[in-house]
Design a protein around this motif. Structure first.
Motif, PDB file in Angstrom:
ATOM      1  N   LEU A   1      36.462  39.818  36.934  1.00  9.52           N
ATOM      2  CA  LEU A   1      36.146  39.090  38.160  1.00  9.52           C
ATOM      3  C   LEU A   1      37.232  38.078  38.478  1.00  9.52           C
ATOM      4  O   LEU A   1      37.693  37.974  39.619  1.00  9.52           O
ATOM      5  CB  LEU A   1      34.785  38.395  38.037  1.00  9.52           C
ATOM      6  N   ALA A   2      37.672  37.339  37.469  1.00 10.08           N
ATOM      7  CA  ALA A   2      38.735  36.354  37.671  1.00 10.08           C
ATOM      8  C   ALA A   2      40.019  37.032  38.143  1.00 10.08           C
ATOM      9  O   ALA A   2      40.708  36.531  39.046  1.00 10.08           O
ATOM     10  CB  ALA A   2      38.982  35.566  36.382  1.00 10.08           C
ATOM     11  N   GLN A   3      40.334  38.197  37.556  1.00  9.82           N
ATOM     12  CA  GLN A   3      41.527  38.936  37.977  1.00  9.82           C
ATOM     13  C   GLN A   3      41.416  39.375  39.431  1.00  9.82           C
ATOM     14  O   GLN A   3      42.373  39.261  40.206  1.00  9.82           O
ATOM     15  CB  GLN A   3      41.734  40.159  37.072  1.00  9.82           C
ATOM     16  N   GLU A   4      40.253  39.858  39.815  1.00 11.61           N
ATOM     17  CA  GLU A   4      40.050  40.294  41.199  1.00 11.61           C
ATOM     18  C   GLU A   4      40.113  39.105  42.169  1.00 11.61           C
ATOM     19  O   GLU A   4      40.662  39.219  43.264  1.00 11.61           O
ATOM     20  CB  GLU A   4      38.726  41.046  41.352  1.00 11.61           C
ATOM     21  N   GLN A   5      39.573  37.978  41.755  1.00 10.79           N
ATOM     22  CA  GLN A   5      39.644  36.780  42.600  1.00 10.79           C
ATOM     23  C   GLN A   5      41.089  36.335  42.775  1.00 10.79           C
ATOM     24  O   GLN A   5      41.496  35.935  43.866  1.00 10.79           O
ATOM     25  CB  GLN A   5      38.785  35.660  42.009  1.00 10.79           C
ATOM     26  N   HIS A   6      41.878  36.409  41.696  1.00  7.95           N
ATOM     27  CA  HIS A   6      43.295  36.061  41.804  1.00  7.95           C
ATOM     28  C   HIS A   6      44.031  37.047  42.712  1.00  7.95           C
ATOM     29  O   HIS A   6      44.899  36.657  43.492  1.00  7.95           O
ATOM     30  CB  HIS A   6      43.947  36.024  40.415  1.00  7.95           C
ATOM     31  N   LYS A   7      43.662  38.313  42.618  1.00  9.90           N
ATOM     32  CA  LYS A   7      44.280  39.325  43.472  1.00  9.90           C
ATOM     33  C   LYS A   7      43.970  39.028  44.943  1.00  9.90           C
ATOM     34  O   LYS A   7      44.858  39.102  45.808  1.00  9.90           O
ATOM     35  CB  LYS A   7      43.768  40.720  43.102  1.00  9.90           C
ATOM     36  N   ILE A   8      42.731  38.683  45.226  1.00 13.09           N
ATOM     37  CA  ILE A   8      42.327  38.333  46.594  1.00 13.09           C
ATOM     38  C   ILE A   8      43.121  37.116  47.073  1.00 13.09           C
ATOM     39  O   ILE A   8      43.630  37.096  48.192  1.00 13.09           O
ATOM     40  CB  ILE A   8      40.810  38.066  46.675  1.00 13.09           C
ATOM     41  N   GLN A   9      43.257  36.112  46.213  1.00 18.96           N
ATOM     42  CA  GLN A   9      44.000  34.903  46.581  1.00 18.96           C
ATOM     43  C   GLN A   9      45.462  35.236  46.875  1.00 18.96           C
ATOM     44  O   GLN A   9      46.041  34.735  47.835  1.00 18.96           O
ATOM     45  CB  GLN A   9      43.900  33.846  45.471  1.00 18.96           C
ATOM     46  N   ARG A  10      46.066  36.093  46.049  1.00 19.88           N
ATOM     47  CA  ARG A  10      47.459  36.485  46.289  1.00 19.88           C
ATOM     48  C   ARG A  10      47.602  37.198  47.626  1.00 19.88           C
ATOM     49  O   ARG A  10      48.541  36.955  48.378  1.00 19.88           O
ATOM     50  CB  ARG A  10      47.965  37.375  45.147  1.00 19.88           C
ATOM     51  N   LEU A  11      46.655  38.090  47.929  1.00 20.12           N
ATOM     52  CA  LEU A  11      46.705  38.803  49.210  1.00 20.12           C
ATOM     53  C   LEU A  11      46.530  37.850  50.388  1.00 20.12           C
ATOM     54  O   LEU A  11      47.212  37.973  51.408  1.00 20.12           O
ATOM     55  CB  LEU A  11      45.641  39.903  49.244  1.00 20.12           C
ATOM     56  N   GLU A  12      45.612  36.889  50.250  1.00 18.46           N
ATOM     57  CA  GLU A  12      45.422  35.893  51.316  1.00 18.46           C
ATOM     58  C   GLU A  12      46.669  35.047  51.481  1.00 18.46           C
ATOM     59  O   GLU A  12      47.084  34.742  52.608  1.00 18.46           O
ATOM     60  CB  GLU A  12      44.207  35.018  51.003  1.00 18.46           C
ATOM     61  N   ASN A  13      47.301  34.677  50.368  1.00 26.66           N
ATOM     62  CA  ASN A  13      48.546  33.899  50.434  1.00 26.66           C
ATOM     63  C   ASN A  13      49.654  34.692  51.117  1.00 26.66           C
ATOM     64  O   ASN A  13      50.411  34.151  51.914  1.00 26.66           O
ATOM     65  CB  ASN A  13      48.999  33.481  49.028  1.00 26.66           C
ATOM     66  N   ARG A  14      49.729  35.983  50.808  1.00 24.23           N
ATOM     67  CA  ARG A  14      50.750  36.828  51.431  1.00 24.23           C
ATOM     68  C   ARG A  14      50.513  36.935  52.936  1.00 24.23           C
ATOM     69  O   ARG A  14      51.449  36.857  53.729  1.00 24.23           O
ATOM     70  CB  ARG A  14      50.737  38.219  50.795  1.00 24.23           C
TER      71      ARG A  14
END
Length: 99
Positions: free
Chosen positions: A20-33
């Protein structure tokens, strides 16, 4: 057996929480991009508007004296002229053909 089940369930829970933490970080990276690209587009647009406004002031320095409403009225009138429409169409056509 009960303690073994609890340990297994705890291990599963920790694994799921890590995923879950990995997926949340992935979402954050995509939002940042996405934010980065949006800012880039805004910067490019702002740069284009500034340079084109400067070009207009360069070829027609009198426009500096106009207020915003007067300038928009002037620009609308200039771009409504048939010769301006023809020249703009040619410029766009030449640009499209030159790529």
């Amino acid at each position: 057996m009960h303690k073994k089940e609890i340990k297994t369930l705890q291990a599963e829970k920790e694994n799921i929480e890590r995923q879950l933490a990995q997926e949340q970080h992935k979402i954050q990276r995509l939002e940042n991009r996405a934010t980065y690209y949006e800012k880039g587009d805004r910067r490019k647009r702002a740069h284009r508007l500034i340079t084109r406004g400067a070009a207009i002031e360069s070829v027609a320095p009198q426009t500096k004296e106009l207020g915003e409403t007067e300038f928009y009225t002037f620009a609308e009138q200039v771009f409504a002229l048939p010769d301006t429409q023809r020249l703009l169409t040619e410029a766009v056509s030449n640009h499209a053909g030159g790529d």
